[in-house]
Design a protein around this motif. Sequence first.
Motif, mmCIF file in Angstrom:
data_model
loop_
_atom_site.group_PDB
_atom_site.id
_atom_site.type_symbol
_atom_site.label_atom_id
_atom_site.label_comp_id
_atom_site.label_asym_id
_atom_site.label_seq_id
_atom_site.Cartn_x
_atom_site.Cartn_y
_atom_site.Cartn_z
ATOM 1 N N GLU A 132 -22.383 -19.810 -43.441
ATOM 2 C CA GLU A 132 -21.524 -19.977 -44.615
ATOM 3 C C GLU A 132 -20.188 -19.280 -44.407
ATOM 4 O OE1 GLU A 132 -19.583 -19.250 -48.303
ATOM 5 O OE2 GLU A 132 -20.531 -17.657 -47.124
ATOM 6 N N ARG A 133 -20.210 -18.114 -43.798
ATOM 7 C CA ARG A 133 -18.966 -17.387 -43.532
ATOM 8 C C ARG A 133 -18.123 -18.110 -42.491
ATOM 9 N NH1 ARG A 133 -18.868 -12.224 -45.719
ATOM 10 N NH2 ARG A 133 -17.058 -11.767 -44.428
ATOM 11 N N LEU A 134 -18.771 -18.575 -41.424
ATOM 12 C CA LEU A 134 -18.031 -19.228 -40.357
ATOM 13 C C LEU A 134 -17.444 -20.573 -40.794
ATOM 14 C CD1 LEU A 134 -20.361 -18.507 -37.296
ATOM 15 C CD2 LEU A 134 -18.225 -17.363 -37.898
ATOM 16 N N ALA A 135 -18.086 -21.236 -41.758
ATOM 17 C CA ALA A 135 -17.625 -22.554 -42.192
ATOM 18 C C ALA A 135 -16.517 -22.492 -43.236
ATOM 19 C CB ALA A 135 -18.803 -23.359 -42.742
ATOM 20 N N ARG A 136 -16.216 -21.335 -43.773
ATOM 21 C CA ARG A 136 -15.231 -21.243 -44.854
ATOM 22 C C ARG A 136 -13.862 -21.817 -44.495
ATOM 23 N NH1 ARG A 136 -16.514 -15.125 -47.174
ATOM 24 N NH2 ARG A 136 -18.651 -15.588 -47.884
ATOM 25 N N PRO A 137 -13.352 -21.637 -43.269
ATOM 26 C CA PRO A 137 -12.019 -22.181 -42.980
ATOM 27 C C PRO A 137 -11.985 -23.698 -42.843
ATOM 28 C CG PRO A 137 -12.586 -20.364 -41.485
ATOM 29 C CD PRO A 137 -13.834 -20.783 -42.165
ATOM 30 N N VAL A 138 -13.124 -24.377 -42.794
ATOM 31 C CA VAL A 138 -13.154 -25.821 -42.598
ATOM 32 C C VAL A 138 -12.651 -26.518 -43.854
ATOM 33 C CG1 VAL A 138 -14.622 -27.821 -42.114
ATOM 34 C CG2 VAL A 138 -15.075 -25.626 -40.989
ATOM 35 N N ALA A 139 -11.734 -27.464 -43.679
ATOM 36 C CA ALA A 139 -11.149 -28.168 -44.808
ATOM 37 C C ALA A 139 -12.098 -29.245 -45.317
ATOM 38 C CB ALA A 139 -9.821 -28.798 -44.396
ATOM 39 N N GLY A 140 -12.181 -29.355 -46.648
ATOM 40 C CA GLY A 140 -12.971 -30.403 -47.268
ATOM 41 C C GLY A 140 -14.411 -29.993 -47.484
ATOM 42 N N PRO A 141 -14.936 -30.162 -48.702
ATOM 43 C CA PRO A 141 -16.301 -29.703 -48.988
ATOM 44 C C PRO A 141 -17.369 -30.412 -48.176
ATOM 45 C CG PRO A 141 -15.408 -31.014 -50.803
ATOM 46 C CD PRO A 141 -14.276 -30.747 -49.878
ATOM 47 N N THR A 142 -17.213 -31.710 -47.907
ATOM 48 C CA THR A 142 -18.236 -32.437 -47.136
ATOM 49 C C THR A 142 -18.265 -31.967 -45.698
ATOM 50 O OG1 THR A 142 -17.998 -34.388 -48.552
ATOM 51 C CG2 THR A 142 -19.045 -34.696 -46.404
ATOM 52 N N ARG A 143 -17.090 -31.877 -45.073
ATOM 53 C CA ARG A 143 -17.040 -31.388 -43.696
ATOM 54 C C ARG A 143 -17.528 -29.952 -43.613
ATOM 55 N NH1 ARG A 143 -11.353 -31.931 -41.125
ATOM 56 N NH2 ARG A 143 -12.522 -30.976 -39.411
ATOM 57 N N ARG A 144 -17.137 -29.142 -44.596
ATOM 58 C CA ARG A 144 -17.570 -27.740 -44.605
ATOM 59 C C ARG A 144 -19.093 -27.658 -44.689
ATOM 60 N NH1 ARG A 144 -15.312 -26.196 -49.075
ATOM 61 N NH2 ARG A 144 -13.265 -26.182 -48.070
ATOM 62 N N ARG A 145 -19.700 -28.495 -45.503
ATOM 63 C CA ARG A 145 -21.152 -28.474 -45.653
ATOM 64 C C ARG A 145 -21.831 -28.897 -44.352
ATOM 65 N NH1 ARG A 145 -25.377 -31.992 -47.837
ATOM 66 N NH2 ARG A 145 -27.027 -30.660 -48.664
ATOM 67 N N VAL A 146 -21.309 -29.937 -43.704
ATOM 68 C CA VAL A 146 -21.890 -30.390 -42.435
ATOM 69 C C VAL A 146 -21.814 -29.290 -41.385
ATOM 70 C CG1 VAL A 146 -21.601 -32.002 -40.515
ATOM 71 C CG2 VAL A 146 -21.491 -32.837 -42.872
ATOM 72 N N VAL A 147 -20.657 -28.651 -41.277
ATOM 73 C CA VAL A 147 -20.492 -27.567 -40.305
ATOM 74 C C VAL A 147 -21.420 -26.405 -40.643
ATOM 75 C CG1 VAL A 147 -18.887 -25.810 -39.457
ATOM 76 C CG2 VAL A 147 -18.138 -28.191 -39.693
ATOM 77 N N ARG A 148 -21.534 -26.084 -41.923
ATOM 78 C CA ARG A 148 -22.394 -24.974 -42.351
ATOM 79 C C ARG A 148 -23.859 -25.234 -41.979
ATOM 80 N NH1 ARG A 148 -20.484 -24.545 -47.362
ATOM 81 N NH2 ARG A 148 -21.993 -25.972 -48.261
ATOM 82 N N ILE A 149 -24.344 -26.433 -42.245
ATOM 83 C CA ILE A 149 -25.740 -26.762 -41.951
ATOM 84 C C ILE A 149 -25.989 -26.781 -40.448
ATOM 85 C CG2 ILE A 149 -27.448 -28.620 -42.058
ATOM 86 C CD1 ILE A 149 -26.242 -29.329 -44.826
ATOM 87 N N ALA A 150 -25.087 -27.410 -39.695
ATOM 88 C CA ALA A 150 -25.273 -27.488 -38.242
ATOM 89 C C ALA A 150 -25.206 -26.108 -37.603
ATOM 90 C CB ALA A 150 -24.212 -28.407 -37.635
ATOM 91 N N THR A 151 -24.266 -25.277 -38.057
ATOM 92 C CA THR A 151 -24.151 -23.925 -37.503
ATOM 93 C C THR A 151 -25.377 -23.095 -37.840
ATOM 94 O OG1 THR A 151 -21.743 -24.027 -37.726
ATOM 95 C CG2 THR A 151 -22.724 -21.844 -37.454
#
Length: 275
Positions: A132-151
């Motif tokens: 969740e911390r690492l995904a915060r800079p990702v733009a857009g809630p959908t992309r951020r969620r995908v990055v958060r789950i994969a990470t």
Amino acid sequence: MTAAVSAPPAPRPSTARRVLPLVLAAALVLTAIAYPLSSGPARDAVSWTIVVLGSLLSVVHAGAARGLRTAIGLLVLVTVTAVAFEAVGLATGFPYGSYRYSGALGPTLLGVPFLVPLAWLMMAWPSWVLAERLARPVAGPTRRRVVRIATAAGVFAGWDVVLDPQMVQAGYWTWSDPSPGLPGIATVPLTNLAGWLLAGLVLMALLDLTVARTQAGRAPRTGDAAPLIALAWMTLGGALAHAGWLGLPGSAAWGAALALPVLLAVVRRHRGGRW
């Protein structure tokens, strides 16, 4: 004449909410240090204590940071998911490969020792918190969620790369066919890593949804230092123990290789943030 009314300041987290997760994290680290220094029944007791402290830390921190509903959701979700995946794995060999638990882990449910869902709980929440911390800079809630789950799934599976050889060495479970494995790890097959990645993706997708629907308020009510300390020590500290005391240089090297890039990313992206 009207008087200006200012909004009351946000309440500061209580001392117990801030301190208790840190106390549990410190107890976990100290107990983990005792693992390579113990042997026989004492080491078994240390293993149980580590898992109990780690799972308790996850639930307590989830409650302190996100609210009671999130803590309960985390506990129920991880327990059900862990038992489901492990029971299917024991019965069919999918998705981890063929393995069996020894009697040293105590009572079971559907063949799954009670200790195993607690170990999942110990690992799952810190993995999601870091992601969740690492995904915060990702733009857009959908992309951020995908990055958060994969990470989170990747961190979850990477943690097991360090843990599994240690547990096999302790005699807690064995693999029918441990090859091919990662270079330097001869006792755990690659199918186990693939299975953990699959299980991690399913679990983290469900956990992400659970947190979104249950958390109290829009932002964490206390910092994330405690689960991140646990995650850092159980990976890098575990790698150190493997190299220096347990005779597992392969998993030590993999643990360091997987953990260091994550730590560097945390430092780079979140320097000066609240931990």
